[in-house]
Enzyme design. Sequence first.
Site, PDB file in Angstrom:
ATOM      1  N   GLU A  27      -5.352 -31.979 -29.224  1.00 14.29           N
ATOM      2  CA  GLU A  27      -5.504 -32.255 -27.643  1.00 14.29           C
ATOM      3  C   GLU A  27      -6.260 -33.797 -27.398  1.00 14.29           C
ATOM      4  O   GLU A  27      -6.564 -34.439 -28.136  1.00 14.29           O
ATOM      5  CB  GLU A  27      -6.091 -31.395 -26.760  1.00 14.29           C
ATOM      6  CG  GLU A  27      -5.446 -30.103 -26.981  1.00 14.29           C
ATOM      7  CD  GLU A  27      -6.028 -28.899 -26.115  1.00 14.29           C
ATOM      8  OE1 GLU A  27      -6.986 -28.828 -25.690  1.00 14.29           O
ATOM      9  OE2 GLU A  27      -5.135 -27.879 -25.887  1.00 14.29           O
ATOM     10  N   GLU A  51       3.402 -27.136 -33.686  1.00  9.94           N
ATOM     11  CA  GLU A  51       4.689 -27.248 -34.417  1.00  9.94           C
ATOM     12  C   GLU A  51       5.214 -28.628 -34.792  1.00  9.94           C
ATOM     13  O   GLU A  51       5.567 -28.712 -35.983  1.00  9.94           O
ATOM     14  CB  GLU A  51       5.697 -26.613 -33.444  1.00  9.94           C
ATOM     15  CG  GLU A  51       5.350 -25.132 -33.253  1.00  9.94           C
ATOM     16  CD  GLU A  51       4.566 -25.030 -31.866  1.00  9.94           C
ATOM     17  OE1 GLU A  51       3.623 -25.349 -31.714  1.00  9.94           O
ATOM     18  OE2 GLU A  51       5.120 -24.101 -31.237  1.00  9.94           O
ATOM     19  N   ASN A 104      -2.572 -27.659 -33.005  1.00  6.98           N
ATOM     20  CA  ASN A 104      -2.666 -28.462 -31.881  1.00  6.98           C
ATOM     21  C   ASN A 104      -3.809 -29.455 -31.904  1.00  6.98           C
ATOM     22  O   ASN A 104      -5.001 -29.075 -32.269  1.00  6.98           O
ATOM     23  CB  ASN A 104      -2.573 -27.603 -30.436  1.00  6.98           C
ATOM     24  CG  ASN A 104      -3.646 -26.662 -30.416  1.00  6.98           C
ATOM     25  OD1 ASN A 104      -3.828 -25.914 -31.526  1.00  6.98           O
ATOM     26  ND2 ASN A 104      -3.933 -26.196 -29.352  1.00  6.98           N
TER      27      ASN A 104
END
Length: 140
Positions: A49, A60, A47
Amino acid sequence: MKTNQKKFEELYIKAKEVMNNSYSPYSKFKVGAALLTKSGKIYTGTNVENSSYGLSMCAERIAIFKAVSEGEKDFETLVVIGDTENPISPCGACRQVISEFGVDEVILTNLKEDIKVMTVEELLPYGFSGDELDVKNTDN
Ligand code: THU
């Protein structure tokens, strides 16, 4: 699990390793994904951010987009890992993106190696698909 143990362990290690690259200064929640293509390649994602929170991207989707942008669209196994009590649960947006391309099985896990194996249909029952768009486009 359809994926053999050796393949799963390889995907598990790669998904866990890529968690180290997670850019998650806001949530401090690291997620890793490893996607095995039918051609035998593995694409990882973590991930990423943003200070504008809504621009953050899940592990994903990054793995899937990396694979698709390299010309891969046929997927065998997706492993997703987080430091969660139970196997991590993918967000709704990721479920939609996973269902766009399909994958034989999604293996959700955590650092304790608890495992939940799911199909795309189980992850996103009665999901929206491009089939609906074909009908609409004939009117335009
Ligand atoms: N996140 C993922 O990367 N995948 C998931 O399946 C759940 C959530 C990320 C998004 C955000 O960076 C952080 O986890 C907290 O929501």
